[in-house]
Design a protein around this motif. Structure first.
Motif, PDB file in Angstrom:
ATOM      1  N   VAL A  17       6.042   0.894  -9.668  1.00 29.45           N
ATOM      2  CA  VAL A  17       5.682   2.287  -9.929  1.00 29.45           C
ATOM      3  C   VAL A  17       5.137   2.892  -8.643  1.00 29.45           C
ATOM      4  O   VAL A  17       4.710   2.173  -7.734  1.00 29.45           O
ATOM      5  CB  VAL A  17       4.637   2.415 -11.060  1.00 29.45           C
ATOM      6  CG1 VAL A  17       5.199   1.915 -12.379  1.00 29.45           C
ATOM      7  CG2 VAL A  17       3.355   1.655 -10.708  1.00 29.45           C
ATOM      8  N   SER A  18       5.122   4.207  -8.579  1.00 33.27           N
ATOM      9  CA  SER A  18       4.560   4.865  -7.398  1.00 33.27           C
ATOM     10  C   SER A  18       3.061   4.678  -7.324  1.00 33.27           C
ATOM     11  O   SER A  18       2.501   4.417  -6.250  1.00 33.27           O
ATOM     12  CB  SER A  18       4.900   6.362  -7.417  1.00 33.27           C
ATOM     13  OG  SER A  18       6.259   6.569  -7.159  1.00 33.27           O
ATOM     14  N   LEU A  19       2.399   4.827  -8.465  1.00 38.29           N
ATOM     15  CA  LEU A  19       0.938   4.775  -8.495  1.00 38.29           C
ATOM     16  C   LEU A  19       0.486   4.183  -9.815  1.00 38.29           C
ATOM     17  O   LEU A  19       0.938   4.602 -10.889  1.00 38.29           O
ATOM     18  CB  LEU A  19       0.356   6.193  -8.343  1.00 38.29           C
ATOM     19  CG  LEU A  19      -1.169   6.341  -8.487  1.00 38.29           C
ATOM     20  CD1 LEU A  19      -1.879   5.632  -7.334  1.00 38.29           C
ATOM     21  CD2 LEU A  19      -1.558   7.813  -8.547  1.00 38.29           C
ATOM     22  N   VAL A  42       3.411 -10.054 -16.846  1.00 33.13           N
ATOM     23  CA  VAL A  42       3.795  -8.861 -16.093  1.00 33.13           C
ATOM     24  C   VAL A  42       2.873  -8.690 -14.893  1.00 33.13           C
ATOM     25  O   VAL A  42       1.659  -8.866 -14.992  1.00 33.13           O
ATOM     26  CB  VAL A  42       3.723  -7.601 -16.985  1.00 33.13           C
ATOM     27  CG1 VAL A  42       4.008  -6.340 -16.165  1.00 33.13           C
ATOM     28  CG2 VAL A  42       4.699  -7.700 -18.145  1.00 33.13           C
ATOM     29  N   ARG A  43       3.463  -8.354 -13.759  1.00 34.09           N
ATOM     30  CA  ARG A  43       2.708  -7.863 -12.609  1.00 34.09           C
ATOM     31  C   ARG A  43       3.213  -6.463 -12.300  1.00 34.09           C
ATOM     32  O   ARG A  43       4.349  -6.113 -12.615  1.00 34.09           O
ATOM     33  CB  ARG A  43       2.891  -8.779 -11.388  1.00 34.09           C
ATOM     34  CG  ARG A  43       2.297 -10.155 -11.564  1.00 34.09           C
ATOM     35  CD  ARG A  43       0.784 -10.135 -11.668  1.00 34.09           C
ATOM     36  NE  ARG A  43       0.232 -11.481 -11.770  1.00 34.09           N
ATOM     37  CZ  ARG A  43       0.060 -12.145 -12.900  1.00 34.09           C
ATOM     38  NH1 ARG A  43       0.429 -11.575 -14.044  1.00 34.09           N
ATOM     39  NH2 ARG A  43      -0.444 -13.354 -12.911  1.00 34.09           N
ATOM     40  N   ILE A  44       2.365  -5.678 -11.659  1.00 33.29           N
ATOM     41  CA  ILE A  44       2.674  -4.279 -11.377  1.00 33.29           C
ATOM     42  C   ILE A  44       2.548  -4.040  -9.889  1.00 33.29           C
ATOM     43  O   ILE A  44       1.460  -4.196  -9.326  1.00 33.29           O
ATOM     44  CB  ILE A  44       1.704  -3.343 -12.143  1.00 33.29           C
ATOM     45  CG1 ILE A  44       1.698  -3.656 -13.637  1.00 33.29           C
ATOM     46  CG2 ILE A  44       2.072  -1.879 -11.889  1.00 33.29           C
ATOM     47  CD1 ILE A  44       0.471  -3.126 -14.367  1.00 33.29           C
ATOM     48  N   LEU A  45       3.651  -3.669  -9.249  1.00 36.88           N
ATOM     49  CA  LEU A  45       3.610  -3.315  -7.830  1.00 36.88           C
ATOM     50  C   LEU A  45       3.398  -1.805  -7.730  1.00 36.88           C
ATOM     51  O   LEU A  45       4.285  -1.017  -8.079  1.00 36.88           O
ATOM     52  CB  LEU A  45       4.903  -3.723  -7.131  1.00 36.88           C
ATOM     53  CG  LEU A  45       5.008  -3.328  -5.648  1.00 36.88           C
ATOM     54  CD1 LEU A  45       3.852  -3.918  -4.841  1.00 36.88           C
ATOM     55  CD2 LEU A  45       6.353  -3.748  -5.066  1.00 36.88           C
ATOM     56  N   SER A  46       2.218  -1.404  -7.270  1.00 39.47           N
ATOM     57  CA  SER A  46       1.909   0.007  -7.064  1.00 39.47           C
ATOM     58  C   SER A  46       2.138   0.336  -5.596  1.00 39.47           C
ATOM     59  O   SER A  46       1.545  -0.291  -4.714  1.00 39.47           O
ATOM     60  CB  SER A  46       0.458   0.303  -7.454  1.00 39.47           C
ATOM     61  OG  SER A  46       0.123   1.648  -7.171  1.00 39.47           O
ATOM     62  N   LEU A  47       2.986   1.324  -5.338  1.00 46.18           N
ATOM     63  CA  LEU A  47       3.328   1.661  -3.955  1.00 46.18           C
ATOM     64  C   LEU A  47       2.254   2.484  -3.265  1.00 46.18           C
ATOM     65  O   LEU A  47       2.295   2.667  -2.048  1.00 46.18           O
ATOM     66  CB  LEU A  47       4.662   2.411  -3.916  1.00 46.18           C
ATOM     67  CG  LEU A  47       5.853   1.621  -4.469  1.00 46.18           C
ATOM     68  CD1 LEU A  47       7.106   2.475  -4.447  1.00 46.18           C
ATOM     69  CD2 LEU A  47       6.063   0.332  -3.685  1.00 46.18           C
ATOM     70  N   LYS A  48       1.298   2.990  -4.036  1.00 40.89           N
ATOM     71  CA  LYS A  48       0.181   3.743  -3.474  1.00 40.89           C
ATOM     72  C   LYS A  48      -1.127   3.115  -3.930  1.00 40.89           C
ATOM     73  O   LYS A  48      -1.198   2.545  -5.015  1.00 40.89           O
ATOM     74  CB  LYS A  48       0.216   5.208  -3.934  1.00 40.89           C
ATOM     75  CG  LYS A  48       1.438   5.985  -3.511  1.00 40.89           C
ATOM     76  CD  LYS A  48       1.379   7.403  -4.077  1.00 40.89           C
ATOM     77  CE  LYS A  48       2.621   8.207  -3.735  1.00 40.89           C
ATOM     78  NZ  LYS A  48       2.576   9.569  -4.344  1.00 40.89           N
ATOM     79  N   ARG A 117       6.192  -1.257   2.165  1.00 37.76           N
ATOM     80  CA  ARG A 117       5.173  -1.789   1.249  1.00 37.76           C
ATOM     81  C   ARG A 117       5.773  -2.852   0.322  1.00 37.76           C
ATOM     82  O   ARG A 117       5.082  -3.806  -0.051  1.00 37.76           O
ATOM     83  CB  ARG A 117       4.543  -0.647   0.457  1.00 37.76           C
ATOM     84  CG  ARG A 117       3.661   0.220   1.348  1.00 37.76           C
ATOM     85  CD  ARG A 117       3.095   1.437   0.665  1.00 37.76           C
ATOM     86  NE  ARG A 117       2.148   2.109   1.555  1.00 37.76           N
ATOM     87  CZ  ARG A 117       1.598   3.287   1.314  1.00 37.76           C
ATOM     88  NH1 ARG A 117       1.884   3.946   0.189  1.00 37.76           N
ATOM     89  NH2 ARG A 117       0.751   3.815   2.177  1.00 37.76           N
ATOM     90  N   GLY A 118       7.037  -2.687  -0.027  1.00 35.94           N
ATOM     91  CA  GLY A 118       7.691  -3.730  -0.802  1.00 35.94           C
ATOM     92  C   GLY A 118       7.827  -5.018  -0.013  1.00 35.94           C
ATOM     93  O   GLY A 118       7.586  -6.113  -0.543  1.00 35.94           O
ATOM     94  N   HIS A 136      10.047   2.336 -12.762  1.00 34.31           N
ATOM     95  CA  HIS A 136      10.045   3.634 -13.433  1.00 34.31           C
ATOM     96  C   HIS A 136      10.212   4.720 -12.384  1.00 34.31           C
ATOM     97  O   HIS A 136       9.476   4.764 -11.404  1.00 34.31           O
ATOM     98  CB  HIS A 136       8.756   3.838 -14.228  1.00 34.31           C
ATOM     99  CG  HIS A 136       8.868   3.364 -15.642  1.00 34.31           C
ATOM    100  ND1 HIS A 136       9.451   4.112 -16.635  1.00 34.31           N
ATOM    101  CD2 HIS A 136       8.495   2.192 -16.216  1.00 34.31           C
ATOM    102  CE1 HIS A 136       9.418   3.440 -17.775  1.00 34.31           C
ATOM    103  NE2 HIS A 136       8.851   2.269 -17.541  1.00 34.31           N
ATOM    104  N   TRP A 137      11.178   5.568 -12.613  1.00 29.70           N
ATOM    105  CA  TRP A 137      11.604   6.705 -11.800  1.00 29.70           C
ATOM    106  C   TRP A 137      12.743   6.303 -10.856  1.00 29.70           C
ATOM    107  O   TRP A 137      12.728   5.215 -10.279  1.00 29.70           O
ATOM    108  CB  TRP A 137      10.464   7.360 -11.004  1.00 29.70           C
ATOM    109  CG  TRP A 137       9.306   7.730 -11.878  1.00 29.70           C
ATOM    110  CD1 TRP A 137       8.154   7.016 -12.064  1.00 29.70           C
ATOM    111  CD2 TRP A 137       9.195   8.891 -12.732  1.00 29.70           C
ATOM    112  NE1 TRP A 137       7.330   7.657 -12.975  1.00 29.70           N
ATOM    113  CE2 TRP A 137       7.945   8.816 -13.398  1.00 29.70           C
ATOM    114  CE3 TRP A 137      10.032   9.984 -12.974  1.00 29.70           C
ATOM    115  CZ2 TRP A 137       7.505   9.782 -14.297  1.00 29.70           C
ATOM    116  CZ3 TRP A 137       9.599  10.950 -13.877  1.00 29.70           C
ATOM    117  CH2 TRP A 137       8.354  10.850 -14.527  1.00 29.70           C
ATOM    118  N   ALA A 138      13.681   7.221 -10.719  1.00 34.91           N
ATOM    119  CA  ALA A 138      14.867   6.983  -9.896  1.00 34.91           C
ATOM    120  C   ALA A 138      14.632   7.354  -8.439  1.00 34.91           C
ATOM    121  O   ALA A 138      15.589   7.553  -7.683  1.00 34.91           O
ATOM    122  CB  ALA A 138      16.050   7.781 -10.451  1.00 34.91           C
ATOM    123  N   THR A 139      13.374   7.422  -8.024  1.00 35.49           N
ATOM    124  CA  THR A 139      13.041   7.744  -6.639  1.00 35.49           C
ATOM    125  C   THR A 139      12.493   6.497  -5.947  1.00 35.49           C
ATOM    126  O   THR A 139      13.152   5.471  -5.912  1.00 35.49           O
ATOM    127  CB  THR A 139      12.058   8.930  -6.596  1.00 35.49           C
ATOM    128  OG1 THR A 139      10.962   8.673  -7.513  1.00 35.49           O
ATOM    129  CG2 THR A 139      12.742  10.232  -7.009  1.00 35.49           C
TER     130      THR A 139
END
Length: 420
Positions: A17-19, A42-48, A117-118, A136-139
């Motif tokens: 996710v972005s945030l 589940v782990r969550i990669l937050s880009l911000k 960041r990835g 989530h999100w196509a961006t």
């Protein structure tokens, strides 16, 4: 497809996710919660890094699962080693980003940062060992999922929502082609994605709704105010609040008793405040800002009518299917909305709500006046609204459907996950 004892499920899924946490994306929290409930790690990669001043309690409970960015200088050695480890794959990703986004320099720059960041998160991702990547999100999140899939061989999927396809085109075609599963939130979006060849995906393209926690939204028909209009959303042009204010001005001039609560914050606040003054409805309309989920639900339960006057902006931006609208309907609330995007898939005119043309203040005022003055109609529409949400927009059921789609593909023999 739903999860049953015979449906395979993955053990470990990485969400991108972005945030995280993000105040407006409670639907992602509900989806992750359901995955965890079904036994998925589940782990969550937050880009911000975290930046929200308000954090929902349910999102806070997931914070120990978050992999977040560090300072770029701290990430530099890791990124350098990952580039050495995957030179050809990184070069391919970089080339596709450049070829696909060179006409969008801002998006190209942000995509490069996101992929950086990835790469920096790869050691933590390897320790986790995901079997699946879901964005989530196509961006930017799906860009990173797509890139990481190329580097690691782990299959990826992504959910396309609204502005990420209506306004943006960040490598949507190659992402659809490479994804093991593409998901979107409405049949309207399926038709929209055809411009990028989505009709060729067959079963790899699925509709999974952003649902609501139906169990936490009890039916409420009678314990409601007599004149309370409520709306919830970011103060943004797509929400159509600049159509709502003139409609409220019409109601006041017609002598219709009402008060209106607008829950949300955003860039249109000053414009809306000026409109409220110009329409002379400051005594009837309150812009109360963003509120915790508990306060939002209290307002939904008090509302005589919930209104979501969504529009399509000149740039083509529009809502998907607003979650607040689903929540209002889940409580058996009477709703008014517009013929925008996937909303008519949720609100069926005269059957479970009223639907008016977007941007038409008079039609909106007429619909609001009609519902304010007809309790029997409100009850009939509200009960039908709750039944539809229970059948098609329950977050637990929708998360199960997504998990089943992922599970079947995870269980496919080696090489079949990406079969075309």
């Amino acid at each position: 497809m739903t999860v049953s004892r015979s449906t395979p499920t993955p053990d470990r899924v990485l969400y991108l996710v972005s945030l995280f946490p993000c105040w407006s994306e409670t639907f992602i929290v509900r989806e992750i919660e359901r995955f965890v409930e079904r036994g998925v790690d589940v782990r969550i990669l937050s880009l911000k890094p975290p930046s929200e001043s308000l954090v929902q309690k349910r999102a806070e409970a997931l914070m120990d699962r978050v992999i977040g960015p560090r300072h770029p200088l701290a990430e530099l050695p890791t990124v350098f080693l990952e580039v050495l480890r995957h030179p050809i794959a990184v070069l391919v990703v970089a080339a596709q980003l450049l070829l696909g986004l060179w006409k969008q320099p801002a998006a190209l720059g942000k995509s490069a940062i996101a992929v950086w960041r990835g790469l920096a998160a790869l050691p933590a991702i390897r320790r986790f060992g995901p079997q699946w990547l879901h964005a989530h999100w196509a961006t930017y999140p799906s860009t990173v999922a797509w890139a990481l899939s190329k580097l690691t061989g782990v299959p990826f999927s992504f959910t396309a929502h609204a502005h990420d396809i209506f306004v943006e085109d960040q490598l949507v075609a190659p992402k659809l082609a490479d994804a093991a599963l593409a998901v979107t939130i409405s049949r309207y979006n399926v038709r929209y994605l055809a411009r990028w060849g989505a009709e060729q995906l067959g079963e790899r393209l699925q509709v999974v709704h952003c649902g609501v926690d139906f169990a936490e939204l009890p039916e409420n028909l009678d314990a409601r105010a007599d004149d309370h209009l409520v709306t919830v959303g970011r103060l943004d042009p797509i929400k159509g609040f600049d159509t709502l204010i003139p409609a409220l001005g019409l109601l006041k001039r017609r002598g219709v008793p009402f008060r209106c609560t607008v829950i949300g914050e955003g860039p249109q606040r000053r414009e809306l405040e000026a409109q409220i003054a110009a329409e002379n409805v400051a005594d009837r309309v309150a812009l109360v800002g963003a509120k915790p989920q508990e306060a939002v639900r209290a307002a939904l339960n008090d509302a005589t009518v919930f209104v979501m006057p969504s529009v399509t902006t000149p740039e083509g931006n529009q809502d998907g299917i607003p979650v607040a609208l689903m929540e209002a309907m889940a409580t058996a609330g009477a709703v008014v909305s517009t013929q925008v995007s996937g909303i008519p898939e949720l609100v069926h005119h005269e059957r479970n709500g009223l639907v008016v043309p977007p941007g038409d203040a008079r039609a909106l005022a007429d619909a609001l006046q009609r519902l304010l003055g007809d309790e029997a109609l409100r009850h009939r529409l509200g009960l039908a609204a709750r039944a539809l949400v229970a059948a098609e927009f329950d977050a637990r059921h929708e998360a199960d459907r997504l998990l089943a789609q992922i599970g079947v593909r995870c269980a496919a023999p080696e090489g079949l996950v990406h079969a075309r």
